[in-house]
Design a protein around this motif. Structure first.
Motif, PDB file in Angstrom:
ATOM      1  N   ARG A 107       0.877  -1.185   0.000  1.00 25.78           N
ATOM      2  CA  ARG A 107       0.000   0.000   0.000  1.00 25.78           C
ATOM      3  C   ARG A 107       0.905   1.222   0.000  1.00 25.78           C
ATOM      4  N   ILE A 108       0.832   2.009  -1.060  1.00 26.97           N
ATOM      5  CA  ILE A 108       1.766   3.118  -1.259  1.00 26.97           C
ATOM      6  C   ILE A 108       1.012   4.436  -1.323  1.00 26.97           C
ATOM      7  N   ALA A 165       5.960   5.709   0.787  1.00 28.08           N
ATOM      8  CA  ALA A 165       5.351   6.970   0.355  1.00 28.08           C
ATOM      9  C   ALA A 165       6.305   7.664  -0.608  1.00 28.08           C
ATOM     10  N   THR A 166       5.727   8.392  -1.551  1.00 28.73           N
ATOM     11  CA  THR A 166       6.545   9.106  -2.528  1.00 28.73           C
ATOM     12  C   THR A 166       5.870  10.419  -2.892  1.00 28.73           C
ATOM     13  N   VAL A 179      10.376   8.185  -0.985  1.00 24.73           N
ATOM     14  CA  VAL A 179      11.186   8.578  -2.141  1.00 24.73           C
ATOM     15  C   VAL A 179      10.683   9.926  -2.625  1.00 24.73           C
ATOM     16  N   ILE A 180      11.597  10.869  -2.794  1.00 23.30           N
ATOM     17  CA  ILE A 180      11.248  12.222  -3.225  1.00 23.30           C
ATOM     18  C   ILE A 180      11.980  12.533  -4.519  1.00 23.30           C
ATOM     19  N   ALA A 181      11.232  12.868  -5.553  1.00 21.63           N
ATOM     20  CA  ALA A 181      11.815  13.363  -6.806  1.00 21.63           C
ATOM     21  C   ALA A 181      11.506  14.854  -6.876  1.00 21.63           C
ATOM     22  N   HIS A 216      15.738  11.647  -3.784  1.00 16.96           N
ATOM     23  CA  HIS A 216      16.078  11.429  -2.375  1.00 16.96           C
ATOM     24  C   HIS A 216      15.360  10.194  -1.833  1.00 16.96           C
ATOM     25  N   ARG A 217      16.003   9.549  -0.875  1.00 12.69           N
ATOM     26  CA  ARG A 217      15.438   8.346  -0.269  1.00 12.69           C
ATOM     27  C   ARG A 217      15.749   8.325   1.220  1.00 12.69           C
ATOM     28  N   GLY A 218      14.796   7.809   1.994  1.00  9.54           N
ATOM     29  CA  GLY A 218      15.002   7.649   3.430  1.00  9.54           C
ATOM     30  C   GLY A 218      14.110   6.538   3.951  1.00  9.54           C
TER      31      GLY A 218
END
Length: 335
Positions: A55-56, A120-121, A150-152, A230-232
């Motif tokens: 579930r995203i 989550a993105t 994840v952030i673009a 970015h990723r965390g």
């Protein structure tokens, strides 16, 4: 069109702007990025690593283009956005996709339970939020321990040779092309360019992720740093629990030492007991040793008395025999 202020980024102004450009938003992005937005979407999807059963949360999902890429791998995607115009366009385009659920949501106060998403993105939307740190905190709250975000986002190209022409393109070319495709989009893309120029560097954004509580934070540049991915990860164990465990660790380590000390004292007791026993044994043994000579003297005295005929010549010999038997009994009684 109301042009949002890049300093305040009031939600009503920003959402209203996106409402007006929503019908041709994806087309404009394709043209302005020369198709690179498709490559960036592929990289973002790989970084999220969607799979069946997940579930995203796709925040600032817009028309759902990024959500569809995640759902193609079998994941259930909640496409959240604060622009009703974008959501309406998304519901229209993906009406037959049961894996995508469109939800109106404020990124700074998400209407979801804690730990309710596997990942989550957010793509090119974090800089449009008035308080991006609050949005990061909300993403941290709704993602399960061990899950990732994840952030673009458009960023700052590290090389000056790229940074200069890119800035010129954003200020002069981008709004004109957007206005040619959609008359209402010119002002919107002037705002978007200003928000990109005011956005922090890759290192600063990575610092925001760490401040929000994410671990294993990393980023990589796409297309010379025009976009950064970015990723965390949300820690599997809460920081408070880690601190509590760290405090208990020294105390728990001291207990075995106390046991060892107790064991030493216990082993010392038998040693002390042995010494006292060893000291007491000789004392007990001396008593019979002293009594034996006394008992032996009586028979020795009787033997000479029985030899009456030869009593005159060996009168002195019975006395030495008495001391010899006495000395042998004394040495024999000490063990």
């Amino acid at each position: 069109m109301i042009r949002p202020d890049t300093a305040t980024k009031h939600a009503a102004d920003v959402s209203s702007m996106f409402d007006e450009v929503s019908p041709r938003y994806d087309l404009i992005n394709d043209v302005l990025t020369v198709g690179n937005d498709r490559l960036w979407r592929v990289a973002t999807t790989k970084a999220v690593a969607p799979r069946k059963g997940m579930r995203i949360l796709d925040l600032a999902a817009g028309t759902g283009t990024s959500s569809a890429a995640l759902a193609a791998h079998g994941a259930h995607v909640v496409a959240a956005d604060f622009s009703e115009g974008m959501l309406a366009e998304g519901r229209k385009r993906h009406a037959g996709n049961e894996l995508i659920e469109f939800v109106h949501a404020d990124a700074m106060a998400l209407p979801f339970e804690d730990n309710s998403f596997d990942a989550a993105t957010i793509s090119y939307g974090l800089r449009n939020i008035s308080d991006p740190r609050a949005a990061l905190a909300e993403m941290h709250r709704v993602v399960k321990p061990g899950g990732r975000i994840v952030i673009a986002e458009f960023s700052t190209p590290p090389a000056a040779i790229v940074r200069g022409p890119y800035a010129w393109y954003g200020r002069n070319v981008l709004p004109r092309i957007a206005g040619a495709i959609n008359r209402e989009a010119a002002e919107a893309y002037r705002y978007l360019n200003e928000s990109i120029e005011a956005w922090p560097t890759q290192e600063e954004l990575a610092g925001w992720l760490r401040e929000a509580g994410f671990e294993r934070v990393a980023y990589r540049n796409l297309t010379f740093g025009i976009v950064a991915l970015h990723r965390g990860f949300v820690p599997r164990e809460a920081p408070a629990a880690k601190q509590a465990a760290a405090k208990q660790a020294p105390g728990s380590a001291k207990k075995p030492a106390a046991k060892k000390a107790a064991a030493k004292s216990e082993t010392a007791k038998p040693a002390a007991a042995k010494k006292s026993a060893a000291e007491s044994k000789p004392a007990a043994a001396k008593k019979p040793a002293e009594s034996k000579p006394a008992a032996a003297k009586k028979p020795a005295a009787k033997k000479p008395a029985a030899k009456k005929p030869a009593a005159k010549k060996p009168a002195a010999s019975p006395q030495p025999s008495t001391t010899e038997t006495g000395s042998s009994d004394a040495t024999g009684g000490t063990p």
